[in-house]
Design a protein around this motif. Structure first.
Motif, PDB file in Angstrom:
ATOM      1  N   ALA A   1       3.922  10.399  -8.102  1.00 55.25           N
ATOM      2  CA  ALA A   1       3.094  10.275  -9.319  1.00 55.25           C
ATOM      3  C   ALA A   1       2.515   8.872  -9.484  1.00 55.25           C
ATOM      4  O   ALA A   1       1.522   8.691 -10.181  1.00 55.25           O
ATOM      5  N   ASP A   2       3.096   7.877  -8.815  1.00 57.99           N
ATOM      6  CA  ASP A   2       2.577   6.513  -8.920  1.00 57.99           C
ATOM      7  C   ASP A   2       1.377   6.257  -8.020  1.00 57.99           C
ATOM      8  O   ASP A   2       0.947   5.113  -7.872  1.00 57.99           O
ATOM      9  N   VAL A   3       0.808   7.316  -7.472  1.00 57.92           N
ATOM     10  CA  VAL A   3      -0.436   7.170  -6.708  1.00 57.92           C
ATOM     11  C   VAL A   3      -1.545   6.629  -7.619  1.00 57.92           C
ATOM     12  O   VAL A   3      -2.523   6.071  -7.145  1.00 57.92           O
ATOM     13  N   ASP A   4      -1.345   6.757  -8.927  1.00 61.24           N
ATOM     14  CA  ASP A   4      -2.332   6.259  -9.898  1.00 61.24           C
ATOM     15  C   ASP A   4      -2.191   4.770 -10.190  1.00 61.24           C
ATOM     16  O   ASP A   4      -2.973   4.210 -10.951  1.00 61.24           O
ATOM     17  N   LYS A   5      -1.211   4.103  -9.585  1.00 60.05           N
ATOM     18  CA  LYS A   5      -0.976   2.680  -9.861  1.00 60.05           C
ATOM     19  C   LYS A   5      -1.378   1.847  -8.654  1.00 60.05           C
ATOM     20  O   LYS A   5      -0.770   1.915  -7.593  1.00 60.05           O
ATOM     21  N   LYS A   6      -2.416   1.049  -8.835  1.00 53.36           N
ATOM     22  CA  LYS A   6      -2.908   0.192  -7.756  1.00 53.36           C
ATOM     23  C   LYS A   6      -1.776  -0.703  -7.250  1.00 53.36           C
ATOM     24  O   LYS A   6      -1.054  -1.301  -8.032  1.00 53.36           O
ATOM     25  N   GLY A   7      -1.627  -0.754  -5.924  1.00 53.10           N
ATOM     26  CA  GLY A   7      -0.607  -1.595  -5.318  1.00 53.10           C
ATOM     27  C   GLY A   7       0.724  -0.908  -5.091  1.00 53.10           C
ATOM     28  O   GLY A   7       1.581  -1.443  -4.394  1.00 53.10           O
ATOM     29  N   SER A   8       0.917   0.276  -5.664  1.00 54.70           N
ATOM     30  CA  SER A   8       2.182   0.986  -5.450  1.00 54.70           C
ATOM     31  C   SER A   8       2.243   1.501  -4.011  1.00 54.70           C
ATOM     32  O   SER A   8       1.219   1.617  -3.326  1.00 54.70           O
ATOM     33  N   THR A   9       3.442   1.817  -3.564  1.00 52.57           N
ATOM     34  CA  THR A   9       3.618   2.338  -2.208  1.00 52.57           C
ATOM     35  C   THR A   9       2.779   3.597  -2.006  1.00 52.57           C
ATOM     36  O   THR A   9       2.091   3.739  -0.994  1.00 52.57           O
ATOM     37  N   MET A  10       2.816   4.501  -2.963  1.00 55.44           N
ATOM     38  CA  MET A  10       2.071   5.756  -2.825  1.00 55.44           C
ATOM     39  C   MET A  10       0.561   5.520  -2.853  1.00 55.44           C
ATOM     40  O   MET A  10      -0.188   6.210  -2.170  1.00 55.44           O
ATOM     41  N   ALA A  11       0.103   4.534  -3.616  1.00 51.26           N
ATOM     42  CA  ALA A  11      -1.331   4.213  -3.638  1.00 51.26           C
ATOM     43  C   ALA A  11      -1.777   3.683  -2.281  1.00 51.26           C
ATOM     44  O   ALA A  11      -2.903   3.938  -1.847  1.00 51.26           O
ATOM     45  N   LYS A  12      -0.890   2.958  -1.602  1.00 48.63           N
ATOM     46  CA  LYS A  12      -1.223   2.450  -0.270  1.00 48.63           C
ATOM     47  C   LYS A  12      -1.200   3.561   0.765  1.00 48.63           C
ATOM     48  O   LYS A  12      -2.079   3.648   1.625  1.00 48.63           O
ATOM     49  N   VAL A  13      -0.201   4.436   0.688  1.00 47.12           N
ATOM     50  CA  VAL A  13      -0.065   5.530   1.655  1.00 47.12           C
ATOM     51  C   VAL A  13      -1.191   6.550   1.484  1.00 47.12           C
ATOM     52  O   VAL A  13      -1.753   7.040   2.451  1.00 47.12           O
ATOM     53  N   LEU A  14      -1.511   6.847   0.240  1.00 45.38           N
ATOM     54  CA  LEU A  14      -2.547   7.845  -0.070  1.00 45.38           C
ATOM     55  C   LEU A  14      -3.780   7.141  -0.649  1.00 45.38           C
ATOM     56  O   LEU A  14      -4.297   7.515  -1.702  1.00 45.38           O
ATOM     57  N   PHE A  15      -4.254   6.142   0.072  1.00 44.88           N
ATOM     58  CA  PHE A  15      -5.344   5.305  -0.419  1.00 44.88           C
ATOM     59  C   PHE A  15      -6.574   6.095  -0.873  1.00 44.88           C
ATOM     60  O   PHE A  15      -7.114   5.813  -1.948  1.00 44.88           O
ATOM     61  N   PRO A  16      -7.053   7.101  -0.111  1.00 45.02           N
ATOM     62  CA  PRO A  16      -8.249   7.821  -0.598  1.00 45.02           C
ATOM     63  C   PRO A  16      -8.041   8.475  -1.969  1.00 45.02           C
ATOM     64  O   PRO A  16      -8.920   8.387  -2.832  1.00 45.02           O
ATOM     65  N   LEU A  17      -6.872   9.085  -2.167  1.00 47.12           N
ATOM     66  CA  LEU A  17      -6.586   9.704  -3.466  1.00 47.12           C
ATOM     67  C   LEU A  17      -6.474   8.642  -4.554  1.00 47.12           C
ATOM     68  O   LEU A  17      -7.018   8.789  -5.644  1.00 47.12           O
ATOM     69  N   SER A  18      -5.784   7.553  -4.245  1.00 48.01           N
ATOM     70  CA  SER A  18      -5.637   6.459  -5.200  1.00 48.01           C
ATOM     71  C   SER A  18      -6.995   5.867  -5.579  1.00 48.01           C
ATOM     72  O   SER A  18      -7.270   5.607  -6.753  1.00 48.01           O
ATOM     73  N   ALA A  19      -7.852   5.669  -4.591  1.00 49.31           N
ATOM     74  CA  ALA A  19      -9.189   5.126  -4.854  1.00 49.31           C
ATOM     75  C   ALA A  19      -9.990   6.082  -5.722  1.00 49.31           C
ATOM     76  O   ALA A  19     -10.693   5.651  -6.647  1.00 49.31           O
ATOM     77  N   ALA A  20      -9.883   7.375  -5.448  1.00 48.94           N
ATOM     78  CA  ALA A  20     -10.602   8.365  -6.259  1.00 48.94           C
ATOM     79  C   ALA A  20     -10.111   8.339  -7.706  1.00 48.94           C
ATOM     80  O   ALA A  20     -10.923   8.408  -8.642  1.00 48.94           O
ATOM     81  N   LEU A  21      -8.810   8.212  -7.900  1.00 48.46           N
ATOM     82  CA  LEU A  21      -8.267   8.142  -9.260  1.00 48.46           C
ATOM     83  C   LEU A  21      -8.756   6.891  -9.989  1.00 48.46           C
ATOM     84  O   LEU A  21      -9.055   6.939 -11.185  1.00 48.46           O
ATOM     85  N   ARG A  22      -8.874   5.784  -9.258  1.00 45.22           N
ATOM     86  CA  ARG A  22      -9.391   4.553  -9.878  1.00 45.22           C
ATOM     87  C   ARG A  22     -10.867   4.712 -10.240  1.00 45.22           C
ATOM     88  O   ARG A  22     -11.300   4.242 -11.295  1.00 45.22           O
ATOM     89  N   LEU A  23     -11.635   5.365  -9.360  1.00 50.81           N
ATOM     90  CA  LEU A  23     -13.056   5.609  -9.667  1.00 50.81           C
ATOM     91  C   LEU A  23     -13.207   6.477 -10.914  1.00 50.81           C
ATOM     92  O   LEU A  23     -14.149   6.312 -11.686  1.00 50.81           O
ATOM     93  N   LEU A  24     -12.272   7.401 -11.085  1.00 47.65           N
ATOM     94  CA  LEU A  24     -12.284   8.274 -12.262  1.00 47.65           C
ATOM     95  C   LEU A  24     -11.672   7.597 -13.488  1.00 47.65           C
ATOM     96  O   LEU A  24     -11.585   8.213 -14.550  1.00 47.65           O
ATOM     97  N   LYS A  25     -11.243   6.344 -13.311  1.00 51.47           N
ATOM     98  CA  LYS A  25     -10.655   5.547 -14.389  1.00 51.47           C
ATOM     99  C   LYS A  25      -9.376   6.172 -14.962  1.00 51.47           C
ATOM    100  O   LYS A  25      -9.122   6.112 -16.177  1.00 51.47           O
ATOM    101  N   VAL A  26      -8.583   6.780 -14.076  1.00 53.61           N
ATOM    102  CA  VAL A  26      -7.290   7.346 -14.480  1.00 53.61           C
ATOM    103  C   VAL A  26      -6.309   6.194 -14.644  1.00 53.61           C
ATOM    104  O   VAL A  26      -6.100   5.409 -13.724  1.00 53.61           O
ATOM    105  N   LYS A  27      -5.723   6.095 -15.813  1.00 52.73           N
ATOM    106  CA  LYS A  27      -4.768   5.028 -16.098  1.00 52.73           C
ATOM    107  C   LYS A  27      -3.370   5.435 -15.649  1.00 52.73           C
ATOM    108  O   LYS A  27      -3.055   6.628 -15.539  1.00 52.73           O
ATOM    109  N   HIS A  28      -2.522   4.412 -15.441  1.00 57.38           N
ATOM    110  CA  HIS A  28      -1.149   4.652 -15.005  1.00 57.38           C
ATOM    111  C   HIS A  28      -0.353   5.394 -16.073  1.00 57.38           C
ATOM    112  O   HIS A  28      -0.526   5.154 -17.262  1.00 57.38           O
ATOM    113  N   ARG A  29       0.487   6.293 -15.631  1.00 62.90           N
ATOM    114  CA  ARG A  29       1.358   7.124 -16.481  1.00 62.90           C
ATOM    115  C   ARG A  29       0.570   8.038 -17.412  1.00 62.90           C
ATOM    116  O   ARG A  29       0.976   8.305 -18.538  1.00 62.90           O
TER     117      ARG A  29
END
Length: 165
Positions: free
Chosen positions: A44-72
């Motif tokens: 679930a922390d794929v939405d947090k920039k710099g988290s392990t999951m955001a690094k592993v699943l970078f395309p998904l994390s980047a898409a969530l940031r583009l959509l302005k999805v906030k952490h938690r």
């Protein structure tokens, strides 16, 4: 909470599922379930920039940031869990439940944090289980204690279970 704590919680959740299904401890299915638990716990922390999951699943994390999805928010919500439920229905039943319970452990543990979680996202209401003065800060000694307890539990549960079979 940190990735290590979420992984430990996911591991314990997966172990509980594997014990429920009476899976042999030394099997490919158990190994897969434990790995799924360790990975789904912090997912679930794929939405947090710099988290392990955001690094592993970078395309998904980047898409969530583009959509302005906030952490938690979205990835910690019941709505997102329902979507994950639907998307993972094709998995074998024990692995499906390892995934779902490990994933659900994430927002549950984050409810102990002062910031809380938007469980009803997109409705912007934050929930938490503890009052602010008792809340567990990320990276604090209390979180470390919780992680150690989960780690001990991850060792004790299967040993106790398989000795009493």
């Amino acid at each position: 909470m940190l990735q290590k704590t979420h992984s430990a919680a996911g591991l314990v959740a997966a172990e509980c599922v594997l014990m429920y299904y009476h899976m042999p401890v030394f099997s490919w299915e158990s190994a897969a379930g434990l790995m799924i638990g360790c990975l789904a716990g912090p997912l679930a922390d794929v939405d947090k920039k710099g988290s392990t999951m955001a690094k592993v699943l970078f395309p998904l994390s980047a898409a969530l940031r583009l959509l302005k999805v906030k952490h938690r928010t979205m990835t910690h919500s019941l709505l997102f869990m329902a979507a994950m439920f639907a998307l993972s229905l094709t998995m074998p039943e024990p692995l499906f439940w390892c995934f779902m319970l490990a994933y659900a452990s994430h927002p549950l543990i984050d409810l102990l944090n002062e910031q809380g979680v938007e469980l009803l996202w997109p409705i912007p209401i934050k929930f938490r289980l503890l009052p602010k003065f008792l809340a567990v800060d990320t990276g604090s000694e209390m979180e470390t204690a919780i992680r150690y307890l989960l780690s001990i539990l991850s060792l004790v549960l299967p040993v106790r279970y398989y000795l009493h079979m």
